[in-house]
Design an enzyme around this catalytic site. Structure first.
Site, PDB file in Angstrom:
ATOM      1  CB  CYS A 114      -1.349   2.136   2.561  1.00 14.14           C
ATOM      2  SG  CYS A 114      -1.048   0.920   3.950  1.00 14.14           S
ATOM      3  CB  CYS A 129      -3.557   5.071   6.181  1.00 17.03           C
ATOM      4  SG  CYS A 129      -1.972   3.945   5.909  1.00 17.03           S
ATOM      5  CD  GLU A 175      -4.103  -0.840   2.580  1.00 17.14           C
ATOM      6  OE1 GLU A 175      -3.633  -1.511   3.529  1.00 17.14           O
ATOM      7  OE2 GLU A 175      -4.567   0.188   2.744  1.00 17.14           O
ATOM      8  CG  HIS A 226      -1.285  -0.617   7.642  1.00 17.43           C
ATOM      9  ND1 HIS A 226      -1.846   0.573   7.099  1.00 17.43           N
ATOM     10  CD2 HIS A 226      -0.562  -0.642   8.666  1.00 17.43           C
ATOM     11  CE1 HIS A 226      -1.669   1.330   8.350  1.00 17.43           C
ATOM     12  NE2 HIS A 226      -1.030   0.473   9.381  1.00 17.43           N
TER      13      HIS A 226
END
Length: 149
Positions: A86, A83, A49, A47
């Protein structure tokens, strides 16, 4: 946030969901950037992040700070609400501030579905600033998903 949006647009080149992130240091200088690379790398944890956090920790370690994994003086900027995965990484990295664009009503963990970043029972909490350039972030995502339906 504009730099994070540019990273999000770059994710389109690999067919990834257009989400971008950056980690800024205490003076506001950009330490690291990231964008979704799940499709590009075949990695479900890639992801935006996570990519930015890993790069920031490596950059701080390379600068001989000695505690590169602790991003205590940094700010994470991301185009979509983090999410749960993260958000967990943000807590573990001790990031004190998170700024994000669009809210994620299906999987957000910074106030929408969960509020991991401000959970009192955890050993670290972050200040959260959501909705920054939310329209631009949301529009990029809407266009992506409309083209893939």
């Amino acid at each position: 946030m504009l730099r994070a949006l540019a990273e999000a647009r770059d994710a389109l080149g690999t067919g990834d969901v257009p989400i971008g992130a950056l980690v800024a240091g205490p003076g506001g200088e950009v330490i690291a950037v990231g964008r979704n690379e799940r499709e590009a790398l075949g990695d479900p944890t890639a992801h935006a992040e996570m990519v930015a956090i890993r790069a920031a920790a490596a950059a701080l370690q390379a600068n001989e700070r000695g505690d590169g994994w602790r991003l205590e003086d940094c700010t994470l900027v991301v185009t979509l609400e983090p999410c749960a995965m993260c958000a967990g990484a943000i807590v573990l990295a001790r990031i004190p501030r998170v700024v994000f664009g669009a809210w994620d009503e299906k999987a957000g963990a910074a106030g929408s579905v969960f509020d991991v970043l401000r959970e009192r029972r955890l050993n670290h909490r972050a200040e959260v600033y959501g909705g920054v350039l939310a329209d631009a972030s949301g529009e990029l995502l809407r266009e992506f998903f409309a083209a893939h339906r």
